[in-house]
Scaffold this motif. Structure first.
Motif, PDB file in Angstrom:
ATOM      1  N   LYS A 247      16.344  32.602 -10.177  1.00  0.00           N
ATOM      2  CA  LYS A 247      16.187  34.053  -9.934  1.00  0.00           C
ATOM      3  C   LYS A 247      15.091  34.637 -10.825  1.00  0.00           C
ATOM      4  CE  LYS A 247      19.922  36.713  -9.000  1.00  0.00           C
ATOM      5  NZ  LYS A 247      21.321  37.234  -9.107  1.00  0.00           N
ATOM      6  N   GLU A 251      11.644  36.014  -9.224  1.00  0.00           N
ATOM      7  CA  GLU A 251      11.296  37.400  -9.514  1.00  0.00           C
ATOM      8  C   GLU A 251       9.906  37.492 -10.130  1.00  0.00           C
ATOM      9  OE1 GLU A 251      13.282  41.254 -11.852  1.00  0.00           O
ATOM     10  OE2 GLU A 251      14.159  39.252 -12.047  1.00  0.00           O
ATOM     11  N   TYR A 256      12.039  36.648  -3.036  1.00  0.00           N
ATOM     12  CA  TYR A 256      13.497  36.675  -2.953  1.00  0.00           C
ATOM     13  C   TYR A 256      13.898  35.891  -1.703  1.00  0.00           C
ATOM     14  CZ  TYR A 256      18.229  38.311  -3.674  1.00  0.00           C
ATOM     15  OH  TYR A 256      19.586  38.350  -3.918  1.00  0.00           O
ATOM     16  N   TYR A 277      23.052  33.797  -6.594  1.00  0.00           N
ATOM     17  CA  TYR A 277      22.657  34.611  -5.433  1.00  0.00           C
ATOM     18  C   TYR A 277      23.880  35.183  -4.721  1.00  0.00           C
ATOM     19  CZ  TYR A 277      17.787  33.441  -6.017  1.00  0.00           C
ATOM     20  OH  TYR A 277      16.518  33.332  -6.527  1.00  0.00           O
TER      21      TYR A 277
END
Lengths: 452, 452
Positions: A247, A251, A256, A277
């Motif tokens: 993540k 990012e 995403y 997630y």
């Protein structure tokens, strides 16, 4: 500046694991005592595990801080690369964006080391001197051997005899890290001796190896504890470093995922990539297709029943809620040994049951074909287990080619295939069978699930 | 932002290779034609190599830019980690600071891929459709197989027959990347057929495999070129990405080495880590102890003669200035197959001759012992070749423990040992021999060096 893994601009890492139990709409039914069928208390597990891990097993905390000593150990190979598979996208001629988290760069060659170092650490600080465990194909045994070597502990691995003999290189690898590796069944335990007396020519089974490793711990007076490489809550918890890191990395490049994919045996690598997630999906309503991929030859999630069942064939473990094919089910001898498990982790089962995770099953020939496509495009030879996730990712990317959608697909490359080349050789020579299990066989196996 | 290998804060990489030839106080004596003994011109090499690589082979430019397509390929695994070996330092109880560059994370498992992708690229843009090469233990064949797969080229690997049969997993690995792997001697070339007629039961040799691979290229009308994994200037050039990257990484943490160590067979991984530091030593007078480590069983640098010699047993290659044990020397069957070469790269030999590089030789049992110490501390099982560099690094660190000096030691971990577990098993069982070569044997072998 982190000097363990110097990556020019430094290398951030998550400093907490994520516990999906904190965000579930309904709680997972608790583990039951195999004799009384009553919910287990912490003390029921104390013979096998140290109390700090038992607390994690039962925790409802959303995030659990990673101790500095484990962070230091993680820095030997973490953060692992998150890669955009540009070459695979080009080979597939797809508008989809494919990312993969590369857990194969760990010293043990797979994601298993994420929980192995954590378990070794928590046992060491509890005064435990040695860990016992079982291994089939050898991924888990390798990881725990390294972890014990890092924390100055002894490690006893009971390796299924047929694998001990067929995979001498795996055995040598564990010995390189200082582990004792014993072919199971062995004459070193009561369970092993009883089994050898009954079946002198036995080539062993994972169920028997578990019984031997558990006996060693349970009869050690606390000096030796038992360690398991999948299924349990704390094991899945430790693996969430994968998804938390992914993540952060996604990012950092403004990406995403629309689809998150992991292969699924006991469920640990799938949980590792997917649970962080799942938090977004459960708490923010994010629209993510979360896919657990299993072999058609061991269709726990797609054809099993949702019920309490044992974790082992010997009926020694607590009863866990799960999807199961019955604890006596023996899957055909497919090459993805890490996916040949009759059940699955309670947390994963709960999310499949609720419809938040989707399960898919594939035959092994198309799975190896997908692995080859990946190897030739991205350079890395994947483990047969990981090829299942690759197959699902490729299928999702090809669907995008049909629909014209530019979806973002993320999968976990759980390990490399350096010790599985005999499986690739079998694939090249046309020697792999795609097993379609008759419904009758499934029903017979499932009939042995205990009535709770 | 580099999306191939996302490391949170980006990942800088050197964008040029370093050519040590530009900074040598005296030039390296040129290669000679094997027949006329006259210096070679570019056209003499054109049957085997494309002109862009021949230009690199003869270049005196200090830096050569890395083309974008090669940078993109490098990004599949580069930058490789530079690690501070804190755990190894602690295990040795030394005030020394030990750093290692981890080339084992490449998809092929070793540094060899650095030049393989460069050679594949330069051939592809020259219109070459396929590459032929030889391989012994398989590290080089694996790397070229991957590189050809990346650039859409065919790859033919002639693998020494005894290795083909003893290392089926290496063979399968190359096939996974789409390469044709042929046991040598074979019936696919004139050279191979002649050899089979003379010695029907031959298990092959690297010299014969070179002859077959060269013949395939030379008789292809330009469609197929030949590729070599070490020794030549352009091969060493491509490997300097290792040392250039290490310099950037060391600088980012304010470190500079007192000692730089690489194992040395043909010389490519040694040159890769050492040459960028040689620039500082040659042009700025930096006081660095640069160490090339070889096996006592194949003591090219420590007991060979400095002379012109052939690169192969078949006397087909140009004559190169080098340290050599004679081109017919056959070293004992030690497990570091990549270090069993009678000669060494001209550039490395030149720097040893001038005293700017120091050579050391070790027996294989202490070398494996050092590899085990490293594996148990740092988690990575090193290739037997790399264990030589580790042994020298550990000895330097132990000397610091004696003297109290806090020296900074840098070595190159050239590859992992995942396909060398049978060698570790032999070490565990006490089955490794430490060979001391009689002076008479060396003298007899060296007597066959041609008089130029």
């Amino acid at each position: 500046m982190n000097q363990y893994n110097i990556l020019l601009d430094g290398a951030k890492m998550p400093d907490a694991w994520y516990n999906v139990a904190a965000d579930l709409p309904t709680p997972v039914p608790p583990p039951l005592h195999p004799g009384t069928h009553q919910p287990l208390g912490p003390d029921d597990l104390a013979a096998l595990f140290p109390m700090n891990l038992i607390e994690q097993e039962m925790s409802q905390e959303r995030h659990i801080s990673i101790p500095g000593e484990i962070m230091d150990a993680y820095r030997l190979w973490r953060p692992t690369p998150l890669r955009r598979a540009y070459r695979l996208e080009k080979a597939l001629d797809t508008p989809a964006k494919i990312y993969y988290k590369n857990e194969s760069v760990s010293p043990s060659g797979s994601h298993k080391l994420n929980t192995a170092v954590a378990q070794a650490y928590y046992n060491q600080v509890s005064g435990v001197e040695a860990l016992s465990t079982e291994t089939g194909a050898g991924q888990w045994g390798t990881a725990l051997s390294i972890a014990c070597s890092m924390f100055g502990m002894k490690c006893s691995v009971y390796m299924v005899k047929v694998s001990f003999e067929q995979k001498p290189y795996r055995r040598t690898l564990m010995q390189t890290y200082g582990a004792d590796v014993t072919p199971s069944p062995s004459d070193t335990t009561n369970a092993g001796r009883a089994f050898l007396e009954k079946y002198p020519d036995s080539t062993g089974s994972l169920g028997m190896a578990i019984s031997e490793a558990v006996e060693v711990a349970a009869t050690s007076g606390g000096k030796i504890k038992y360690s398991l490489g999948s299924v349990l809550n704390h094991v899945l918890l430790h693996q969430t470093i994968i998804g938390e890191e992914a993540k952060m990395q996604m990012e950092s490049v403004g990406a995403y995922p629309d689809v998150v994919i992991g292969c699924c045996g006991g469920g640990s690598n799938f949980a590792g990539i997917a649970f962080p997630y799942m938090q977004d999906k459960l708490t923010q309503g994010k629209d993510i297709d979360v896919v657990a991929v299993e072999p058609t030859a061991c269709p726990t999630l797609t054809r099993g029943v949702y019920a309490y069942d044992f974790g082992d064939t010997g009926e020694l473990t607590p009863l866990l809620i799960q999807y199961t094919l019955g604890h006596n089910f023996v899957p055909p001898a497919i090459h993805a040994g890490g996916l040949r498990y009759h059940g699955v982790a309670s947390l994963v089962a709960h999310l499949v049951k609720s419809g938040d995770v989707r399960a898919e099953a594939y035959h092994q020939n198309p799975v190896f074909e997908a692995g080859l496509t990946f190897a030739q495009a991205e350079g890395i030879v994947p483990a047969p287990e990981s090829c299942h996730a690759i197959k699902a990712a490729i299928d999702a990317a090809l669907a995008c080619r049909e629909s014209g959608e530019g979806k973002t697909i993320l999968f976990n490359l759980s390990g490399h295939g350096h010790f599985d080349m005999s499986s690739y050789a079998a694939y090249f020579s046309g020697g792999l069978t795609d097993y379609d299990l008759e419904q009758k066989i499934i029903e017979q196996a499932v009939a042995e699930v205990p009535k709770v």
